[in-house]
Write a protein that holds these residues in place. Structure first.
Motif, PDB file in Angstrom:
ATOM      1  N   PRO A 125      -3.687   8.693   4.300  1.00 15.33           N
ATOM      2  CA  PRO A 125      -2.537   7.939   3.774  1.00 15.33           C
ATOM      3  C   PRO A 125      -1.256   8.152   4.574  1.00 15.33           C
ATOM      4  N   ASP A 126      -1.224   9.183   5.425  1.00 16.42           N
ATOM      5  CA  ASP A 126      -0.043   9.452   6.240  1.00 16.42           C
ATOM      6  C   ASP A 126      -0.125   8.836   7.635  1.00 16.42           C
ATOM      7  N   THR A 127      -1.225   8.163   7.960  1.00  9.08           N
ATOM      8  CA  THR A 127      -1.390   7.555   9.279  1.00  9.08           C
ATOM      9  C   THR A 127      -0.486   6.333   9.415  1.00  9.08           C
ATOM     10  N   LEU A 128       0.248   6.260  10.511  1.00  7.85           N
ATOM     11  CA  LEU A 128       1.172   5.151  10.743  1.00  7.85           C
ATOM     12  C   LEU A 128       0.475   3.963  11.396  1.00  7.85           C
ATOM     13  N   PHE A 129       0.829   2.769  10.928  1.00 11.31           N
ATOM     14  CA  PHE A 129       0.332   1.512  11.479  1.00 11.31           C
ATOM     15  C   PHE A 129       1.515   0.588  11.770  1.00 11.31           C
ATOM     16  N   GLU A 130       1.329  -0.340  12.702  1.00 10.21           N
ATOM     17  CA  GLU A 130       2.285  -1.431  12.866  1.00 10.21           C
ATOM     18  C   GLU A 130       2.027  -2.459  11.773  1.00 10.21           C
ATOM     19  N   LEU A 131       3.094  -2.958  11.155  1.00  7.67           N
ATOM     20  CA  LEU A 131       2.948  -3.907  10.045  1.00  7.67           C
ATOM     21  C   LEU A 131       2.872  -5.351  10.494  1.00  7.67           C
ATOM     22  N   GLY A 132       3.137  -5.631  11.777  1.00  5.60           N
ATOM     23  CA  GLY A 132       3.147  -7.024  12.206  1.00  5.60           C
ATOM     24  C   GLY A 132       4.195  -7.806  11.430  1.00  5.60           C
ATOM     25  N   SER A 133       3.853  -9.003  11.021  1.00  9.12           N
ATOM     26  CA  SER A 133       4.839  -9.874  10.376  1.00  9.12           C
ATOM     27  C   SER A 133       5.227  -9.445   8.974  1.00  9.12           C
ATOM     28  N   ASN A 134       4.575  -8.426   8.419  1.00  7.38           N
ATOM     29  CA  ASN A 134       5.101  -7.863   7.170  1.00  7.38           C
ATOM     30  C   ASN A 134       6.401  -7.125   7.402  1.00  7.38           C
ATOM     31  N   SER A 135       6.796  -6.994   8.673  1.00  4.33           N
ATOM     32  CA  SER A 135       8.126  -6.475   9.015  1.00  4.33           C
ATOM     33  C   SER A 135       9.227  -7.441   8.601  1.00  4.33           C
ATOM     34  N   ARG A 144      -6.730  -2.844  14.157  1.00  3.75           N
ATOM     35  CA  ARG A 144      -7.216  -3.905  15.036  1.00  3.75           C
ATOM     36  C   ARG A 144      -6.767  -5.236  14.454  1.00  3.75           C
ATOM     37  N   ASN A 145      -6.492  -6.195  15.302  1.00  2.00           N
ATOM     38  CA  ASN A 145      -6.109  -7.521  14.830  1.00  2.00           C
ATOM     39  C   ASN A 145      -7.336  -8.176  14.202  1.00  2.00           C
ATOM     40  N   ASN A 178       0.105  -9.662  11.947  1.00  2.00           N
ATOM     41  CA  ASN A 178      -0.833  -9.510  13.050  1.00  2.00           C
ATOM     42  C   ASN A 178      -0.096  -9.220  14.344  1.00  2.00           C
ATOM     43  N   ASN A 179      -0.450  -8.136  14.982  1.00  2.00           N
ATOM     44  CA  ASN A 179      -0.003  -7.791  16.319  1.00  2.00           C
ATOM     45  C   ASN A 179      -1.229  -7.738  17.224  1.00  2.00           C
ATOM     46  N   PRO A 180      -1.059  -7.592  18.535  1.00  2.00           N
ATOM     47  CA  PRO A 180      -2.238  -7.606  19.409  1.00  2.00           C
ATOM     48  C   PRO A 180      -3.320  -6.613  19.018  1.00  2.00           C
ATOM     49  N   ASN A 181      -2.935  -5.447  18.473  1.00  2.00           N
ATOM     50  CA  ASN A 181      -3.932  -4.422  18.172  1.00  2.00           C
ATOM     51  C   ASN A 181      -3.773  -3.812  16.775  1.00  2.00           C
ATOM     52  N   PHE A 182      -3.075  -4.504  15.887  1.00  2.79           N
ATOM     53  CA  PHE A 182      -2.924  -4.071  14.500  1.00  2.79           C
ATOM     54  C   PHE A 182      -2.900  -5.304  13.596  1.00  2.79           C
ATOM     55  N   SER A 183      -3.157  -5.096  12.304  1.00  6.84           N
ATOM     56  CA  SER A 183      -3.024  -6.182  11.324  1.00  6.84           C
ATOM     57  C   SER A 183      -2.738  -5.588   9.955  1.00  6.84           C
ATOM     58  N   SER A 184      -2.197  -6.423   9.083  1.00  5.96           N
ATOM     59  CA  SER A 184      -1.877  -5.966   7.726  1.00  5.96           C
ATOM     60  C   SER A 184      -1.838  -7.154   6.781  1.00  5.96           C
ATOM     61  N   ARG A 237      10.361  -4.713  22.220  1.00  5.54           N
ATOM     62  CA  ARG A 237      11.511  -4.255  21.453  1.00  5.54           C
ATOM     63  C   ARG A 237      12.349  -5.430  20.956  1.00  5.54           C
ATOM     64  N   GLY A 238      12.279  -6.530  21.657  1.00  2.00           N
ATOM     65  CA  GLY A 238      13.012  -7.718  21.230  1.00  2.00           C
ATOM     66  C   GLY A 238      12.354  -8.455  20.085  1.00  2.00           C
ATOM     67  N   ASN A 239      11.251  -7.906  19.558  1.00  2.00           N
ATOM     68  CA  ASN A 239      10.532  -8.544  18.459  1.00  2.00           C
ATOM     69  C   ASN A 239      10.402  -7.606  17.254  1.00  2.00           C
ATOM     70  N   ILE A 240      11.172  -6.512  17.244  1.00  3.06           N
ATOM     71  CA  ILE A 240      11.067  -5.541  16.155  1.00  3.06           C
ATOM     72  C   ILE A 240      11.347  -6.170  14.791  1.00  3.06           C
ATOM     73  N   PRO A 241      12.404  -6.984  14.616  1.00  7.65           N
ATOM     74  CA  PRO A 241      12.668  -7.528  13.274  1.00  7.65           C
ATOM     75  C   PRO A 241      11.513  -8.357  12.731  1.00  7.65           C
ATOM     76  N   ALA A 242      10.804  -9.038  13.615  1.00  8.19           N
ATOM     77  CA  ALA A 242       9.742  -9.939  13.169  1.00  8.19           C
ATOM     78  C   ALA A 242       8.387  -9.263  13.078  1.00  8.19           C
ATOM     79  N   GLY A 243       8.187  -8.130  13.805  1.00  7.51           N
ATOM     80  CA  GLY A 243       6.816  -7.648  13.846  1.00  7.51           C
ATOM     81  C   GLY A 243       6.561  -6.180  14.085  1.00  7.51           C
ATOM     82  N   TYR A 244       7.574  -5.329  14.141  1.00  8.02           N
ATOM     83  CA  TYR A 244       7.279  -3.964  14.580  1.00  8.02           C
ATOM     84  C   TYR A 244       7.884  -2.864  13.717  1.00  8.02           C
TER      85      TYR A 244
END
Length: 509
Positions: free
Chosen positions: A78-88, A355-356, A331-337, A250-257
């Motif tokens: 439960p402590d493992t970090l993931f990229e949230l993609g567009s849930n950002s 993984r996406n 969805n990011n290139p190598n993560f999804s949520s 870094r220019g896409n952090i608000p939308a996906g990171y």
């Protein structure tokens, strides 16, 4: 009809329409059933790692499955970090709405009030999309904006992204219709920077993330403490999951990171459902406002959803009369949520994967079914898996054809060297045939270049290489080599036909 079948639906209806003070919580979570369902779905799509957060009334459950690092056999927790993609985007929306609550942003104002260095055009016409248009995805920005965002780790990456987006003509006039475009929320991120005088990362950390009690959520990879690691990300290859280090956007952090873990996502779900005490009142109002659908435009119906929705602030808001819930994919290139909120039933679900894959969506929907007494989905068609399988098959076929044509080409060349084939001479027919074979080879080469771009929404090859499975590029290279060998073999055979006196006796002349 039994009394039970009449009484239970009636009781549910009464409790929904007339909620009772001190009513009992939702049924307890069946954790073994949840675990079995998630692991079975992971197996179906060969997902490397998944983490879930569930809020069900006053009860919550977080769990990790699979591996955050396949090579090191490091398990997801439960402590493992993931990229949230567009849930950002829901985080960025809170930043905008918080500044609105503070009187620093007017949603009805043109975005150029806060970003005067931008100019927006629809064709040759200058237009003025409002902050609200970007919040509700009605700015008219093209859905191809994600392919326009360049890799960068520069401090001014967000500004550079927005400058590039503003230089593109809008697809529609602002405010006319909903069109999802990830770049809308990068524009909002730039507005936050301009109004707050802070970097987006700094503002989100101090004004949104920390006040919500999210101690392990970060705006971008650069915000990670040195001793905190993000899960490895994966893409599909010929032999299954392969680790992939995606470029930094870094220019896409608000939308996906935004980066988070299941522990914090459980807290985030409670914040969204209004169950967490200690949330500042301004943030609580901003959360409520983010759930409000944009009623200025008609509802949208699109796959994989079976009911129409409108867009709120980083949320798809479904018809409250029929399916009262909110959701969003990432969805990011190598993560999804995937995240689901059901305020009426006090249910919140977050599923994150390294993984996406559209299976994060399927798992989230299945968990919601389990919590509401329905039969969850047992299988699902993942687009990325299908593309990977198709590319793998194409690669094998093309390579076998390459081997065969190499063999045939060598035979022809040896025959020429031994005098069994000779130059056909100069004739229009021979040259015309050769040109036609060359043209066919060029057509196949063009198809290998062009068709994947169409399968990936017309985006460029640099985008495809980042987002597509590892198998796509080798498959297309193999098809291209096959095209060259095929054209070369046919042209050589045409220019150097077999000599008549060297034909087998049973071969017609």
């Amino acid at each position: 009809m039994s009394l039970r079948r009449v009484f239970i639906p009636l009781l549910v209806f009464i409790c929904t329409v007339f909620p009772l003070t001190g009513a009992a919580d939702a049924a307890e979570l069946d954790r073994p059933t949840i675990d079995n369902y998630v692991t079975s779905m992971m197996d179906k799509d060969n997902l490397p790692g998944v983490s879930i957060a569930i809020v069900n009334g006053s009860e919550s459950y977080t769990q990790g499955y699979g591996f955050s690092d396949l090579a090191a056999r490091r398990k997801v927790t439960p402590d493992t970090l993931f990229e949230l993609g567009s849930n950002s985007k829901a985080f960025a929306a809170l930043g905008i709405l918080l500044l609105t609550e503070q009187g620093k942003i007017d949603l009805k104002a043109p975005v150029t009030r806060y970003l005067p260095w931008t100019e927006w055009k629809f064709g040759q016409e200058k237009v003025e999309p409002t902050v609200e248009d970007f919040l509700h995805q009605t700015s008219g920005m093209g859905s191809n904006s994600i392919a326009l965002i360049q890799p960068s780790n520069h401090d001014k990456a967000l500004t550079d992204t927005v400058r590039n987006l503003a230089a593109q003509s809008l697809w529609y006039k602002p405010g006319e219709q909903f069109l999802y475009s990830t770049g809308n929320y990068d524009v909002l991120g730039a507005v936050i920077e301009a109004v707050s005088g802070q970097s987006y990362e700094s503002f989100m950390a101090s004004q949104v993330i920390k006040p919500l009690g999210l101690g392990h959520t970060y705006a971008g990879i650069a915000a990670l403490p040195p001793d905190v690691k993000l899960s490895s990300g994966y893409k599909l290859g010929f032999t299954g999951n392969r680790q992939y280090i995606a470029p930094t956007y870094r220019g896409n952090i608000p939308a996906g990171y935004i980066l988070s873990n299941a522990t914090d996502m459980a807290q985030w779900l409670k914040d969204q459902l209004g169950q967490q005490e200690g949330v500042p009142e301004s943030l609580r109002r901003a959360i409520e406002q983010s759930h409000a659908p944009d009623n200025r435009v008609r509802a949208t119906l699109t796959e994989p959803y079976d009911s129409p929705f409108r867009y709120g602030g980083g949320w798809l808001v479904f018809d409250q009369a029929k399916q009262p819930y909110l959701s969003h994919s990432g969805n990011n290139p190598n993560f999804s949520s995937y995240v689901i909120l059901d305020p009426n039933q006090k249910i919140g679900i977050a599923v994150m994967g390294n993984r996406n894959s559209t299976y994060t969506y399927a798992i989230a929907q299945g968990l919601r079914d389990l919590l509401t007494g329905k039969q969850p989905v047992g299988a699902y068609q993942d687009t990325t898996t299908s593309v990977n399988l198709g590319a793998t098959i194409l690669f094998i076929i093309a390579d076998l054809l390459c081997i065969w044509m190499l063999y045939r080409t060598l035979k022809v060349l040896f025959a020429i060297r031994r005098g069994r084939r000779s130059f056909a001479g100069h004739s229009a027919g021979v040259y015309l045939k050769s040109v036609l074979w060359a043209f066919l080879g060029i057509v196949i080469l063009g198809a290998a270049w062009y068709i994947p771009q169409q399968l990936f929404w017309g985006y460029s090859w640099p985008f495809i290489i980042v987002w597509a499975p590892f198998t796509v590029l080798p498959a297309m290279i193999s098809v291209g080599v096959t095209a060259v060998l095929f054209a070369g073999l046919r042209i050589t055979s045409t220019l150097f036909p077999r000599r008549h006196n060297d034909r087998p006796a049973n071969m017609p002349v």
